[in-house]
Design a protein around this motif. Structure first.
Motif, PDB file in Angstrom:
ATOM      1  N   GLN A   1       0.836  -1.191   0.000  1.00 31.77           N
ATOM      2  CA  GLN A   1       0.000   0.000   0.000  1.00 31.77           C
ATOM      3  C   GLN A   1       0.875   1.246   0.000  1.00 31.77           C
ATOM      4  O   GLN A   1       0.561   2.240  -0.640  1.00 31.77           O
ATOM      5  CB  GLN A   1      -0.931   0.008   1.229  1.00 31.77           C
ATOM      6  CG  GLN A   1      -2.027  -1.031   1.204  1.00 31.77           C
ATOM      7  CD  GLN A   1      -3.137  -0.711   0.210  1.00 31.77           C
ATOM      8  OE1 GLN A   1      -3.215   0.409  -0.310  1.00 31.77           O
ATOM      9  NE2 GLN A   1      -3.990  -1.673  -0.067  1.00 31.77           N
ATOM     10  N   SER A   2       1.974   1.163   0.750  1.00 27.91           N
ATOM     11  CA  SER A   2       2.943   2.257   0.827  1.00 27.91           C
ATOM     12  C   SER A   2       4.339   1.699   0.608  1.00 27.91           C
ATOM     13  O   SER A   2       4.672   0.634   1.140  1.00 27.91           O
ATOM     14  CB  SER A   2       2.872   2.957   2.183  1.00 27.91           C
ATOM     15  OG  SER A   2       3.983   3.816   2.370  1.00 27.91           O
TER      16      SER A   2
ATOM     17  N   LYS B   1       6.858   2.843   1.858  1.00 26.41           N
ATOM     18  CA  LYS B   1       7.613   3.076   3.084  1.00 26.41           C
ATOM     19  C   LYS B   1       7.299   2.045   4.170  1.00 26.41           C
ATOM     20  O   LYS B   1       7.819   2.133   5.279  1.00 26.41           O
ATOM     21  CB  LYS B   1       7.338   4.486   3.616  1.00 26.41           C
ATOM     22  CG  LYS B   1       7.859   5.592   2.707  1.00 26.41           C
ATOM     23  CD  LYS B   1       7.652   6.960   3.313  1.00 26.41           C
ATOM     24  CE  LYS B   1       8.224   8.065   2.428  1.00 26.41           C
ATOM     25  NZ  LYS B   1       8.051   9.413   3.026  1.00 26.41           N
ATOM     26  N   GLU B   2       6.445   1.068   3.855  1.00 27.73           N
ATOM     27  CA  GLU B   2       6.117   0.022   4.829  1.00 27.73           C
ATOM     28  C   GLU B   2       7.389  -0.720   5.234  1.00 27.73           C
ATOM     29  O   GLU B   2       8.146  -1.195   4.378  1.00 27.73           O
ATOM     30  CB  GLU B   2       5.119  -0.973   4.229  1.00 27.73           C
ATOM     31  CG  GLU B   2       3.734  -0.410   4.018  1.00 27.73           C
ATOM     32  CD  GLU B   2       2.804  -1.407   3.332  1.00 27.73           C
ATOM     33  OE1 GLU B   2       3.205  -2.593   3.184  1.00 27.73           O
ATOM     34  OE2 GLU B   2       1.701  -1.007   2.930  1.00 27.73           O
TER      35      GLU B   2
ATOM     36  N   ARG C   1       5.407   4.632  -8.821  1.00 25.77           N
ATOM     37  CA  ARG C   1       5.386   5.659  -7.791  1.00 25.77           C
ATOM     38  C   ARG C   1       6.785   6.231  -7.543  1.00 25.77           C
ATOM     39  O   ARG C   1       7.784   5.719  -8.049  1.00 25.77           O
ATOM     40  CB  ARG C   1       4.876   5.046  -6.472  1.00 25.77           C
ATOM     41  CG  ARG C   1       3.494   4.428  -6.537  1.00 25.77           C
ATOM     42  CD  ARG C   1       3.281   3.601  -5.288  1.00 25.77           C
ATOM     43  NE  ARG C   1       1.932   3.062  -5.196  1.00 25.77           N
ATOM     44  CZ  ARG C   1       1.548   2.191  -4.263  1.00 25.77           C
ATOM     45  NH1 ARG C   1       2.410   1.772  -3.356  1.00 25.77           N
ATOM     46  NH2 ARG C   1       0.309   1.740  -4.230  1.00 25.77           N
TER      47      ARG C   1
END
Length: 308
Positions: free
Chosen positions: A65-66, A68-69, A90
């Motif tokens: 989802q991110s 940065k997870e 992204r």
């Protein structure tokens, strides 16, 4: 280097040939793309084109989802990538793009530093360029500003739409990805710093910045139409409804005011500040794209009036 560990990151159709080419040539350790998105009336979850093809190829897939997870970044770290290839994806955080032992690089749809941003293919045609191309560059924090590795140039033919240029660039991107990886694996290469003074923007396209300004010259109107065709499409208001215009040509006539339209059984003309243009392909509201003849055969509205 024997059997380099390569991770691929991308989302749309444009990225698929690159993923296939890199996997066929070197093998991919993993593919990263976006989670499935709900679409249509039933909100059915639809995978990205990259995910669908990666599943066919039996590749390991991450759907964070991110970016940065922590769990995702740790999973990438455990793979120990030598190279990360990014195209139409992204913005990668520094903690991710600095993981490879060699480099993370992006393939961008313009000859950088021209057309930095989300829609380089569209803006090249909108601005009437006669040539464009692709650039592979090393990722860094600021978007589309990294040092250049390689470029590939191609002509923009008269009357070419963004969709046609997109399709022309796709196989070129696959070739450039292989050439760039081979260059990185050799280890002896020089990068070229981008000249920021030559940079131009290619911002994302929204409804607000895709409406046709009929007060522009006929050439600029046609470039605008072709640069947005087929998606998201240049639009205007005719008979109180949105009309998307996908293809047009100039004419020798100059009888209409800017935005004034004139329809007959054979043609659809609209005035600009320098002359009339002829519409060839369009998409009425809530209908599919169609040739102008099909539109004219079924048209029951006003034959002459003004676009809004």
């Amino acid at each position: 280097m024997q059997n380099p560990k390569i991770i691929f990151m991308g989302t749309p159709e444009f990225a698929v040939p690159v993923m296939e080419a890199v996997n066929e040539k070197f093998g991919l350790s993993a593919v990263v793309t976006v989670p499935d998105k709900p679409q249509g009336r039933g909100l059915k979850l639809i995978p990205s084109q990259v995910k669908a093809k990666a599943e066919e190829l039996g590749l390991k897939i991450f759907l964070p989802q991110s970016l940065k997870e922590e769990d995702f970044i740790e999973a990438v770290r455990e793979i120990g990538p030598d190279i990360i290839v990014v195209i139409a994806f992204r913005i990668l955080p520094k903690e991710l793009y600095t993981l490879p032992s060699i480099a993370s690089f992006n393939i961008h749809g313009s000859l950088l530093p021209k057309y930095r941003g989300a829609a380089p293919i569209n803006h090249a045609i909108i601005n009437g360029e006669s040539a464009t191309g692709l650039t592979s560059f090393i990722l860094q924090d600021k978007v589309d500003t990294g040092n250049i590795l390689l470029t590939k140039e191609t002509d923009i033919l008269p009357g070419m739409t963004a969709g046609e240029l997109h399709d022309k660039l796709m196989p070129m991107a696959a070739e450039l990805s292989i050439e760039t990886i081979e260059l990185l694996l050799k280890g002896s290469y020089q990068t070229i710093s981008q000249n920021d003074s030559l940079a131009s923007p290619a911002p994302k396209l929204f409804k607000e910045n895709t409406v046709i300004d009929w007060n522009m010259s006929s050439k600029r109107v046609i470039n605008f139409i072709h640069g947005l065709s087929p998606h998201p499409a240049a639009w205007t208001i005719m008979d109180g409804a949105v009309l998307k215009i996908l293809k047009a040509v100039d004419t020798d006539s100059n009888s209409l005011k800017p935005g004034q339209f004139l329809l007959s059984k054979k043609e659809f003309l609209v005035g600009t500040s320098t002359g009339d243009i002829k519409i060839l392909q369009l998409q009425p509201s809530n209908k599919k794209s169609m040739p102008v003849n099909d539109f004219l055969n079924g048209y029951r509205g006003t034959l002459q009036g003004m676009m809004i």
